[in-house]
Design a protein around this motif. Structure first.
Motif, PDB file in Angstrom:
ATOM      1  N   GLY A 146       0.802  -1.215   0.000  1.00  0.00           N
ATOM      2  CA  GLY A 146       0.000   0.000   0.000  1.00  0.00           C
ATOM      3  C   GLY A 146       0.838   1.270   0.000  1.00  0.00           C
ATOM      4  N   LYS A 147       0.262   2.331   0.503  1.00  0.00           N
ATOM      5  CA  LYS A 147       0.869   3.663   0.483  1.00  0.00           C
ATOM      6  C   LYS A 147       2.118   3.715   1.363  1.00  0.00           C
ATOM      7  N   PHE A 149       4.692   5.386   3.843  1.00  0.00           N
ATOM      8  CA  PHE A 149       4.609   6.458   4.832  1.00  0.00           C
ATOM      9  C   PHE A 149       5.982   7.077   5.119  1.00  0.00           C
ATOM     10  N   PHE A 249       4.767   1.140   5.588  1.00  0.00           N
ATOM     11  CA  PHE A 249       3.737   1.273   4.568  1.00  0.00           C
ATOM     12  C   PHE A 249       2.354   1.236   5.212  1.00  0.00           C
ATOM     13  N   GLU A 250       1.358   1.484   4.401  1.00  0.00           N
ATOM     14  CA  GLU A 250      -0.032   1.479   4.855  1.00  0.00           C
ATOM     15  C   GLU A 250      -0.426   0.141   5.472  1.00  0.00           C
ATOM     16  N   HIS A 251       0.021  -0.952   4.859  1.00  0.00           N
ATOM     17  CA  HIS A 251      -0.435  -2.273   5.284  1.00  0.00           C
ATOM     18  C   HIS A 251       0.660  -3.153   5.882  1.00  0.00           C
ATOM     19  N   ARG A 273      -0.396  -5.696   8.767  1.00  0.00           N
ATOM     20  CA  ARG A 273      -1.208  -4.906   9.689  1.00  0.00           C
ATOM     21  C   ARG A 273      -2.390  -5.708  10.244  1.00  0.00           C
TER      22      ARG A 273
END
Length: 359
Positions: A146-147, A149, A249-251, A273
């Motif tokens: 994912g995104k 960070f 990351f996001e996940h 996550r």
């Protein structure tokens, strides 16, 4: 059936590692036919060890040898540019140790020469290869992570007086830089390989550990093109030695193995996550095929690239990205200003980041 390509290794320092880790395990793909070094005694030792009978002290002599397919440049950095350009002009394939060349101007000239060259050029970034880093890359490229960070890179190594007893080390003219150029360049390449391009850099360099011309301690704050934030720190004054890359990351959270010189080998920590993300990662990696680390895989993939079976595993564009970071770092440190990437011919350090008094 794959063809066996004949190699000339130039420089018997790190060149020995290329032979041991890269060419010997890929004996069905490569044969080291010649050595070239200014030190006949050192060359004789390596030649005897591996049964390499052709031993040359004049680099230019290699260029006229029709049975040499690949010239592998493992010399001090200050002479990389001239050797790479001559080898490409002679129609050879080229492997070159980091740093590929000594300025953005030179790397742009190399990239221009590649457009009409008969042979392929592969810079060395051997730390990219191995199960750990490639699993992390697979998770990121699949979209599961994912995104992005934030991330950190810590290159905490140890270099003392005996290391700098080698005459070309610690000097601007021959090494072209310090920890930023010769050591942290590998973990920094791994970071951009996984996290993408850098947009902005605010960096500082210092000489804190050893009485040398070049830097041995650095730190920076970075903004990635994705918007993620990052920090890089490196020193050659650590008591123990680690290379640690941590990506948020996001996940997932991803953290490298801490082995200083082979961070790609052991499996990395990939923390999902939640259970859904965990299941997706397990499915992605279920039939994982072992990837040997460092030079073994990089050289094997170079052979496949020469035969047209895949893209080059490392390119001159990758080297340009690493040298762009180096240039930005030095400029930011001297001006105390943030540097916006990319950098072109109008940048003050485009022709060289080496201080004028040392050129």
């Amino acid at each position: 059936m794959s063809s066996i390509l004949n190699v000339a290794v130039v420089g018997c320092g790190i060149g020995r590692s290329h032979i041991v880790e890269g060419y010997v395990p890929n004996a069905d793909k490569f044969k080291v036919l010649a050595l070239c070094d200014l030190d006949p005694e050192r060359m004789a030792k390596i030649g005897d060890e591996f049964g390499i009978e052709r031993r040359i002290t004049n680099f230019d002599d290699l260029l006229t040898m029709d049975d040499i397919d690949i010239i592998d440049v493992c010399t001090p950095p200050g002479v990389h540019y001239s050797m790479v350009m001559k080898a490409l002009e002679a129609g050879k394939h080229v492997v070159c140790e980091k740093p590929l060349v000594g300025s953005l101007q030179q790397v742009d000239a190399v990239m221009e020469a590649e457009k009409t060259a008969k042979g392929k050029l592969m810079p060395v970034f051997q730390y990219r290869f191995g199960d750990g880093i490639e699993q992390a890359k697979a998770v990121i490229d699949s979209g599961i992570a994912g995104k992005p960070f934030a991330g950190t890179v810590e290159t905490m190594w140890r270099r003392e007086a005996p290391y700098y007893a080698v005459p070309w080390r610690g000097k601007w003219k021959t090494e072209l830089g310090g920890v930023l150029m010769g050591h942290a360049i590998h973990p920094h390449d791994i970071f951009t390989y996984l996290m993408g391009d850098i947009a902005r850099v605010f960096g500082r360099v210092a000489t804190r550990v050893n009485p040398i011309e070049v830097e041995d301690t650095i730190s920076a704050s970075l903004e990635m093109k994705s918007g993620a934030l990052a920090s890089f720190t490196a020193t050659l004054g650590s008591v123990d030695e680690i290379t640690r890359i941590r990506l948020q990351f996001e996940h997932v959270t991803i953290e490298s193995d801490h082995a200083p010189y082979n961070p790609g080998h052991a499996l990395w920590k990939i923390l999902p996550r939640n259970d859904e993300v965990k299941a997706r990662i397990e499915a992605l990696l279920a039939n994982w095929q072992h990837v040997p680390s460092r030079f073994q895989t990089q050289m094997a993939r170079f052979h496949e690239a020469i035969e047209g079976k895949r893209e080059l595993p490392v390119t001159s564009a990758d080297s340009r990205r690493s040298l762009e970071l180096v240039t930005a770092f030095y400029h930011s440190s001297s001006t105390h200003q943030e540097v916006v990437l990319p950098l072109g011919p109008d940048h003050p350090l485009y022709q060289s980041w080496v201080p004028a008094e040392f050129r």
